[in-house]
Design an enzyme around this catalytic site. Sequence first.
Site, PDB file in Angstrom:
ATOM      1  N   HIS A 135      67.544  56.456  22.381  1.00  0.00           N
ATOM      2  CA  HIS A 135      66.543  55.415  22.167  1.00  0.00           C
ATOM      3  C   HIS A 135      66.438  55.093  20.683  1.00  0.00           C
ATOM      4  CE1 HIS A 135      64.290  59.203  21.884  1.00  0.00           C
ATOM      5  NE2 HIS A 135      63.242  58.596  21.374  1.00  0.00           N
ATOM      6  N   HIS A 157      52.598  63.622  22.491  1.00  0.00           N
ATOM      7  CA  HIS A 157      53.136  63.289  23.813  1.00  0.00           C
ATOM      8  C   HIS A 157      54.384  64.097  24.165  1.00  0.00           C
ATOM      9  CE1 HIS A 157      55.670  60.670  21.234  1.00  0.00           C
ATOM     10  NE2 HIS A 157      56.569  60.767  22.205  1.00  0.00           N
TER      11      HIS A 157
END
Length: 278
Positions: A183, A122
Site C-alpha cells: 500500500h 490501529h
Amino acid sequence: MSLVGAFAASHAPGITGGPSLPPAVESEAVFCAYAELRGRLEAARPDVLVVVSPEHWANFFLDNMPSFCIGIADEFSGPTDEKFVNIPRRSVRGHARLAQALAKGIAEDVDLSTSQEMALDHGVMLPLHLLRTELPVIPIIVNCLAGMPAPLHHCHALGVAFRRTVDHWPERVALLGTGGLSHWPAMPESGQIGVDFDRRFLDAFLNGRIESFLSYPKEKAEAEAGPGGHEIRSWITIAGAANDARGSLLAYQPVPAWSTGCAVAALEIEETGCRRDL
C-alpha cells in the site's frame, strides 16, 4: 511447546473505518478470513497473545525511533486513532511479568527497547477488535516507517529469539503479526496494489522460504509495494518464530477502496497444513 499459534493479518484502517466502501465480494473475503482466524485462535487456547505491529507515529517520532520496542505494562489503551478506524478507545489487559521475561530473553540476541507507557494504535487494536479477544496482550512495535527501518534479517532474528525464549514457558503463547501488504499510504498512488509483490511474498511466507526476502532491497520493496510494503517486517518476525513453517492462506484480496493488498494467514506450529492456491 509454548507457542501454540502463529498468525499474520493486514490491519488496513478501512476494514473498520470504511467497511462498506469496497464491493462486498472484496470486503467479505477479508471479514470471513478474520472470522476463521478468530476460530483458530480460540482453538489454540492461548494464555497470552503477543502482537507484532508497525509503528505509526503513536509512540515514537524522528527524534527517537527504535527498531523494536516491547510494551511492559498490565494495561494499555487504544486505539489512539479511534476516529480514523471507527473503534472506540478502551483498555486492554497486558501481562507485565511475561513481557519483562520476554524482553530479557530476546535481548540476549537482539537489541530492543521497552516501554511501560506504550499507546496502541490501529495496528494492534483493529485486529483485536475483529478477533473479539479479551486475552492479555504483549505488544511489540517494529520500525517499518522512518529513518532506518529494522533490517529484514533482524526481524527474522527477533522471531527466532522470541521462540527460543518462550519455548519452555508453562504459559501457552499465541503470536500475531499485523500490517501490509502492499500500500501507498497518503500518497498520490494510494489505491494502487502491488499484487505481484504480494503474491510472491505470500508464496515465500507460506512455503517456508522467507529467507528469499531477508535481503530484499529497501528501494525495490518500496517501488513494488509502496512505503506500506515495509510492514512485511511483522510477517517476517512471525516466520522466524515459527521456524519458517509452512502455512495456510485464509485470504488474499486486493482492496483498492482500502488502499491495501489485504491478507490473512496462519502458520502451522504443530502440524503441516494445506494452503490455498494464490
